[in-house]
Write a protein that holds these residues in place. Structure first.
Motif: not given
Length: 383
Positions: A38-64
């Motif tokens: 299954l392919v992860i929805d990265f934005q949904a993953l980030l949104d979920s990650s900031v529901k706890g202790e993490i205040p904010g997060v940025v993710l950058y992924v780049d490939s062909p």
């Protein structure tokens, strides 16, 4: 929080993080179980990650085949401003690759010999205070094979205590070296491997002497500007370049914004402040070698440049770790600061360059959550 309790927290953080993102092993991750397709929805993953202790997060992924640039959560808790994708944070030891790259460029210009003793480049008032200086080379320093006392992890918090006592004066390599001078070595140069931030401080002094100016200027001329790394600045030295995002540490239930402590620290072992995109782009430039000279590329990425660390199959060249995870070669170097975490890795098989920035770090609740996020992203990209 009083000065003593904050000092103790800083010291504890330094020791703990030495075994994770910034120091010692810096292992990317344990071997990962067979992933689901299954392919992860990265934005949904980030949104979920900031529901706890993490205040904010940025993710950058780049490939062909896949590109993502997203953010979630809060950049500043007092102002309640949302985290933006162009957030700039101190990238900690993930910036060591910049110091190593500049050194490699000076080798290409025949200004630096990595195998000459450091006494060839440094004055006696420096080398006489470093054990085995006559046998120590810049290659030893950059590969962590010099055996040097580590000014952060071996000093029982002395550097952090000094920062707390005087947070407003600029702390450069020369300043940080006072916590190294006169300290015994762990082993003779070339006789082992031990991660030491001090090796990059000494490298910074060598670069300054060769260049006749602080090496931050050459880093801007030869790396930041020609490679289009427009967000990057040298911490502390280029303090007016652009704003730094707030970063958070928790001690005895008191949340501390650590940003003010990093406005005046500019050291070659953790030189850069930058965005996720620029950290990922820098790593791609180094691993691909497309914008580097043959000499510079071979020094950082050549097979002969990587040496064993003695930690499983983990190898280290100049500013970069290499290991095989689930059968795929991963090049990486993460970074930790009090209040900030940077994950930076490249998967060679899929030409995938990644950076994750988090604006909390150094305490269990936050560290656990951003390590989970990191492993989720890595697992997805290793499919």
């Amino acid at each position: 929080m009083n000065t003593q309790s904050f000092y103790l927290a800083l010291t504890s953080c330094a020791v703990t993080l030495a075994l994770s993102a910034c120091g010692a092993s810096n292992k990317a991750a344990p071997q990962i179980a067979e992933p689901t397709p299954l392919v992860i929805d990265f934005q949904a993953l980030l949104d979920s990650s900031v529901k706890g202790e993490i205040p904010g997060v940025v993710l950058y992924v780049d490939s062909p085949s896949r590109h993502f640039y997203g953010a979630a959560g809060i950049a500043d808790l007092d102002e309640q401003t949302p985290m933006q994708i162009d957030a700039r944070i101190p990238n900690g030891s993930a910036g060591k690759k910049l110091t190593a790259l500049l050194a490699a460029m000076l080798v290409d210009e025949q200004l630096l010999d990595l195998d000459a003793p450091i006494s060839h480049y440094l004055p006696e008032n420096v080398t006489t205070q470093i054990e085995f200086a006559d046998d120590m080379t810049a290659r030893h320093l950059l590969q962590h094979s010099a055996g040097l006392f580590d000014y952060l992890n071996d000093s029982d918090g002395a550097f952090y205590n000094a920062v707390l006592n005087d947070p407003f004066s600029l702390k450069t390599d020369s300043y940080a070296m006072q916590f190294v001078y006169g300290q015994g070595a762990h082993f003779a140069p070339g006789e082992g491997w031990r991660y030491s931030n001090s090796g990059y401080l000494v490298t910074g002094l060598i670069l300054d002497n060769i260049l006749g100016e602080h090496h931050s200027r050459a880093m801007r001329r030869q790396v930041f500007e020609p490679f289009g790394l427009s967000s990057m600045s040298y911490g502390g030295i280029e303090k007016d370049f652009a704003a730094i995002n707030s970063g958070y540490f928790l001690n005895v239930n008191e949340r501390i914004n650590t940003k003010p402590y990093y406005l005046n620290i500019g050291v070659a072992d953790a030189p850069v402040v930058g965005t996720a995109k620029d950290m990922a782009d820098l790593l791609r430039i180094i691993v691909s070698g497309e914008q580097l000279s043959r000499v510079s590329y071979n020094l950082l990425m050549g097979e002969d440049s990587f040496i064993p660390t003695g930690i499983d199959d983990l190898e280290y060249s100049l500013g970069l770790f290499k290991e095989v995870i689930n059968g795929k070669e991963v090049i990486h170097h993460n970074g930790s600061e009090l209040g900030y975490a940077t994950y930076n890795f490249y998967i060679k098989e899929s030409s995938t360059s990644v950076a994750i920035l988090v604006n909390c770090n150094g305490y269990e609740a936050c560290d656990k959550e951003h390590k989970v996020l990191y492993n989720q992203v890595l697992r997805e990209l290793l499919k």
